[in-house]
Scaffold this motif. Structure first.
Motif, PDB file in Angstrom:
ATOM      1  N   THR A   1      10.359 -47.779  37.890  1.00 12.23           N
ATOM      2  CA  THR A   1       9.254 -48.078  36.976  1.00 12.23           C
ATOM      3  C   THR A   1       8.763 -46.836  36.244  1.00 12.23           C
ATOM      4  O   THR A   1       7.833 -46.924  35.444  1.00 12.23           O
ATOM      5  CB  THR A   1       8.082 -48.703  37.746  1.00 12.23           C
ATOM      6  OG1 THR A   1       7.655 -47.787  38.769  1.00 12.23           O
ATOM      7  CG2 THR A   1       8.499 -50.017  38.375  1.00 12.23           C
ATOM      8  N   THR A   2       9.347 -45.688  36.537  1.00 15.23           N
ATOM      9  CA  THR A   2       9.037 -44.456  35.811  1.00 15.23           C
ATOM     10  C   THR A   2      10.325 -43.884  35.255  1.00 15.23           C
ATOM     11  O   THR A   2      11.417 -44.208  35.731  1.00 15.23           O
ATOM     12  CB  THR A   2       8.371 -43.404  36.715  1.00 15.23           C
ATOM     13  OG1 THR A   2       9.270 -43.053  37.786  1.00 15.23           O
ATOM     14  CG2 THR A   2       7.059 -43.930  37.286  1.00 15.23           C
ATOM     15  N   ALA A   3      10.188 -43.038  34.242  1.00 17.13           N
ATOM     16  CA  ALA A   3      11.366 -42.428  33.612  1.00 17.13           C
ATOM     17  C   ALA A   3      11.419 -40.967  34.023  1.00 17.13           C
ATOM     18  O   ALA A   3      11.132 -40.082  33.231  1.00 17.13           O
ATOM     19  CB  ALA A   3      11.283 -42.574  32.093  1.00 17.13           C
ATOM     20  N   GLY A   4      11.760 -40.719  35.292  1.00 17.27           N
ATOM     21  CA  GLY A   4      11.701 -39.349  35.763  1.00 17.27           C
ATOM     22  C   GLY A   4      12.708 -38.967  36.817  1.00 17.27           C
ATOM     23  O   GLY A   4      13.593 -38.158  36.592  1.00 17.27           O
ATOM     24  N   THR A   5      12.632 -39.574  38.006  1.00 15.68           N
ATOM     25  CA  THR A   5      13.379 -39.035  39.138  1.00 15.68           C
ATOM     26  C   THR A   5      14.875 -39.328  39.091  1.00 15.68           C
ATOM     27  O   THR A   5      15.664 -38.569  39.636  1.00 15.68           O
ATOM     28  CB  THR A   5      12.832 -39.598  40.457  1.00 15.68           C
ATOM     29  OG1 THR A   5      13.121 -40.994  40.537  1.00 15.68           O
ATOM     30  CG2 THR A   5      11.339 -39.374  40.554  1.00 15.68           C
TER      31      THR A   5
ATOM     32  N   ASN B   1       4.660 -36.126  32.994  1.00 14.64           N
ATOM     33  CA  ASN B   1       5.168 -35.536  34.228  1.00 14.64           C
ATOM     34  C   ASN B   1       6.521 -36.105  34.621  1.00 14.64           C
ATOM     35  O   ASN B   1       7.380 -35.391  35.147  1.00 14.64           O
ATOM     36  CB  ASN B   1       4.153 -35.733  35.357  1.00 14.64           C
ATOM     37  CG  ASN B   1       2.882 -34.926  35.137  1.00 14.64           C
ATOM     38  OD1 ASN B   1       2.907 -33.852  34.542  1.00 14.64           O
ATOM     39  ND2 ASN B   1       1.765 -35.443  35.613  1.00 14.64           N
ATOM     40  N   SER B   2       6.731 -37.397  34.343  1.00 12.48           N
ATOM     41  CA  SER B   2       8.042 -37.992  34.584  1.00 12.48           C
ATOM     42  C   SER B   2       9.089 -37.364  33.664  1.00 12.48           C
ATOM     43  O   SER B   2      10.209 -37.060  34.085  1.00 12.48           O
ATOM     44  CB  SER B   2       7.993 -39.505  34.359  1.00 12.48           C
ATOM     45  OG  SER B   2       7.099 -40.124  35.238  1.00 12.48           O
TER      46      SER B   2
ATOM     47  N   TYR C   1       4.931 -26.991  45.191  1.00 13.46           N
ATOM     48  CA  TYR C   1       3.664 -26.538  45.738  1.00 13.46           C
ATOM     49  C   TYR C   1       2.509 -27.443  45.376  1.00 13.46           C
ATOM     50  O   TYR C   1       1.381 -27.222  45.789  1.00 13.46           O
ATOM     51  CB  TYR C   1       3.335 -25.133  45.223  1.00 13.46           C
ATOM     52  CG  TYR C   1       3.473 -25.012  43.729  1.00 13.46           C
ATOM     53  CD1 TYR C   1       2.459 -25.423  42.879  1.00 13.46           C
ATOM     54  CD2 TYR C   1       4.659 -24.546  43.183  1.00 13.46           C
ATOM     55  CE1 TYR C   1       2.603 -25.343  41.512  1.00 13.46           C
ATOM     56  CE2 TYR C   1       4.802 -24.471  41.807  1.00 13.46           C
ATOM     57  CZ  TYR C   1       3.781 -24.867  40.982  1.00 13.46           C
ATOM     58  OH  TYR C   1       3.945 -24.795  39.634  1.00 13.46           O
ATOM     59  N   MET C   2       2.757 -28.461  44.537  1.00 13.23           N
ATOM     60  CA  MET C   2       1.653 -29.305  44.120  1.00 13.23           C
ATOM     61  C   MET C   2       2.172 -30.656  43.681  1.00 13.23           C
ATOM     62  O   MET C   2       3.372 -30.878  43.597  1.00 13.23           O
ATOM     63  CB  MET C   2       0.888 -28.637  42.964  1.00 13.23           C
ATOM     64  CG  MET C   2       1.733 -28.439  41.715  1.00 13.23           C
ATOM     65  SD  MET C   2       0.793 -27.774  40.360  1.00 13.23           S
ATOM     66  CE  MET C   2      -0.343 -29.113  40.071  1.00 13.23           C
ATOM     67  N   LYS C   3       1.270 -31.566  43.409  1.00 13.52           N
ATOM     68  CA  LYS C   3       1.625 -32.896  42.948  1.00 13.52           C
ATOM     69  C   LYS C   3       0.998 -33.108  41.571  1.00 13.52           C
ATOM     70  O   LYS C   3      -0.072 -32.598  41.297  1.00 13.52           O
ATOM     71  CB  LYS C   3       1.106 -33.935  43.928  1.00 13.52           C
ATOM     72  CG  LYS C   3       1.487 -33.668  45.384  1.00 13.52           C
ATOM     73  CD  LYS C   3       2.988 -33.701  45.581  1.00 13.52           C
ATOM     74  CE  LYS C   3       3.358 -33.455  47.037  1.00 13.52           C
ATOM     75  NZ  LYS C   3       3.187 -32.098  47.477  1.00 13.52           N
ATOM     76  N   PRO C   4       1.666 -33.874  40.703  1.00 11.50           N
ATOM     77  CA  PRO C   4       2.940 -34.545  40.892  1.00 11.50           C
ATOM     78  C   PRO C   4       4.129 -33.594  40.774  1.00 11.50           C
ATOM     79  O   PRO C   4       4.011 -32.497  40.244  1.00 11.50           O
ATOM     80  CB  PRO C   4       2.956 -35.580  39.764  1.00 11.50           C
ATOM     81  CG  PRO C   4       2.117 -34.960  38.707  1.00 11.50           C
ATOM     82  CD  PRO C   4       1.042 -34.198  39.410  1.00 11.50           C
ATOM     83  N   HIS C   5       5.282 -34.082  41.238  1.00 12.49           N
ATOM     84  CA  HIS C   5       6.469 -33.236  41.302  1.00 12.49           C
ATOM     85  C   HIS C   5       6.874 -32.700  39.930  1.00 12.49           C
ATOM     86  O   HIS C   5       7.216 -31.529  39.790  1.00 12.49           O
ATOM     87  CB  HIS C   5       7.625 -34.038  41.912  1.00 12.49           C
ATOM     88  CG  HIS C   5       8.938 -33.334  41.871  1.00 12.49           C
ATOM     89  ND1 HIS C   5       9.235 -32.258  42.673  1.00 12.49           N
ATOM     90  CD2 HIS C   5      10.039 -33.533  41.104  1.00 12.49           C
ATOM     91  CE1 HIS C   5      10.462 -31.842  42.416  1.00 12.49           C
ATOM     92  NE2 HIS C   5      10.970 -32.593  41.472  1.00 12.49           N
ATOM     93  N   GLY C   6       6.858 -33.570  38.895  1.00 14.36           N
ATOM     94  CA  GLY C   6       7.281 -33.125  37.562  1.00 14.36           C
ATOM     95  C   GLY C   6       6.459 -31.967  37.054  1.00 14.36           C
ATOM     96  O   GLY C   6       6.988 -31.018  36.469  1.00 14.36           O
TER      97      GLY C   6
END
Length: 419
Positions: A171-175, A223-224, A317-322
């Motif tokens: 559902t996201t355009a990232g991982t 972010n994605s 080191y933080m969120k979100p990953h992107g």
């Protein structure tokens, strides 16, 4: 006549009967292997999932998602298809965004308690990765949790037994998790990110429905997209497969992340071209279906690329990953450029830089500046200080990063440099 070499590289019929040097044990690998999930793409294609489950003969399906998505259109579309086609299912909606070993174990316990024969993941990378882990350990009920986790945090054992079919609906355009055999999580005891990497756990099918991306808020889209950008850049500049060591004595020990290779290069480069053309549009206009659809496909392209090549220096080191990876990307690629300046320059050019007068030794600086411009255009914070970190945080950040970059294959990290 010299004896025929019997090593795997030369023992096929093409090489039989030809003069060959005696086989010696290699220190680095000589081969790469491509693996990816089947992918189905199209607007509204989620409605077909019920028929897919019928075709698989599914009797008891596990549907995994997170609390937020459980109330959104993508999940509604999937469940309507299951009901319409008479598929029996149970929903687990307690997936943690940016999963941990604890959240993985909770999902694993749910899976073990219900004897599912097919798994469905509806969500972003966190959901898909959690579902992969639940499927794996439900099918290997005697395994210790760390058995399949990447070394040095886990034992890095190969997955030799079968797992159940898994259908991923991103559902996201990232991982790009719908394409890969990798499941990433935060290992809380060490405050470090690690994962499980095995071709055995990749989804059977990824159902890529671009209409799902229209519900992404601007920052989620950004972010994605940064995830796609960094995956493509890192896999394209990763250590070449034939420089990775050790050379496996058995193909089951060849890691999912093998290093850059000619096939992954094609996917990674194409993903960069799509990002350069559509990412800013996709972030700025949530109704731009062409841009968001293109970024959804770019995520698939980059996933196939990095899912076989791997990534390298990505401090977590933080969120979100992107956001985490993109904030450090200018420094990362400035650091890695001296080893492969041509690829860094090519990437900078794809992303819009004029490299006609650029010297090889300036490749890192040019790519870094190109990335900084993208961050500026998309209103991203500038550096760690802008997101709340100080010099006092550096020791803890380094401590959490070191276990990631010291992993032995199969691992999530491949670097051009020795750390």
């Amino acid at each position: 006549m010299l004896p025929v070499c019997r090593c795997p590289a030369h023992s096929n019929t093409f090489h039989q009967g030809v003069r060959a040097a005696p086989c010696t044990v290699r220190k680095t690998d000589y081969a790469f292997e491509m693996a990816s999930s089947n992918i189905r793409y199209g607007e509204g294609v989620s409605k077909e999932i019920g028929m897919d489950l019928q075709n698989l003969g599914a009797k008891n399906v596990c549907v995994m998602t997170d609390r937020n998505l459980s109330q959104l259109p993508p999940m509604k579309a999937v469940l309507e298809s299951l009901v319409k086609n008479g598929v029996k299912y149970k929903v687990y909606d307690n997936v943690r965004v940016e999963p941990t070993d604890s959240s993985f174990k909770d999902a694993i316990s749910f899976a073990k308690n219900h004897a599912f024969d097919v798994f469905v993941a509806v969500g972003g990378g966190s959901v898909i990765d959690t579902c992969k882990a639940a499927n794996l350990y439900a099918c290997h009920s005697d395994a210790d949790f760390l058995d399949f986790v990447n070394a040095p945090i886990g034992k890095g054992k190969p997955v030799s037994g079968a797992v159940k079919p898994l259908i991923a609906v991103p559902t996201t355009a990232g991982t790009g998790s719908e394409t890969t055999g990798v499941a990433i999580f935060d290992y809380e005891p060490l405050k470090a990110k690690t994962g499980i990497a095995s071709r055995a756990i990749r989804p059977t099918l990824g159902i890529v429905d671009p209409t799902h991306t229209l519900s992404m808020p601007e920052r989620v889209a950004a972010n994605s997209g940064f995830d796609v950008l960094c995956h493509a850049l890192e896999s394209y500049t990763a250590l070449p497969y034939d420089q990775r060591s050790p050379c496996p004595t058995n193909p089951i020990n060849r890691p999912a992340y093998q290093g850059s290779n000619p096939i992954s290069d094609v996917w990674s480069r194409h993903a960069l071209h799509v990002v350069a053309k559509y990412m800013k549009r996709a972030v700025r206009d949530p109704e731009d279906l062409e841009a968001r659809s293109s970024m959804h496909l770019a995520s698939v392209f980059a996933g196939i690329g990095f899912g076989n090549a791997g990534v390298h220096l990505w401090p977590e080191y933080m969120k979100p990953h992107g956001l985490s990876v993109v904030l450090t990307s200018p420094a990362v690629f400035n650091f890695t450029a001296p080893i492969c300046p041509e690829r860094h320059l090519e990437a900078a050019e794809i992303l819009g830089a004029d490299i006609r007068q650029v010297k090889r030794e300036d490749a890192g600086a040019v790519l870094a500046d190109t990335l900084r411009q993208i961050l500026y255009d998309l209103h991203v914070e500038d550096g760690l200080g802008a997101v709340g970190y100080t010099k006092d945080d550096i020791p803890a950040l380094v401590k959490g990063t070191i276990p990631q970059v010291g992993q032995s294959p199969p691992s999530y990290v491949y670097s051009w440099v020795k750390l």
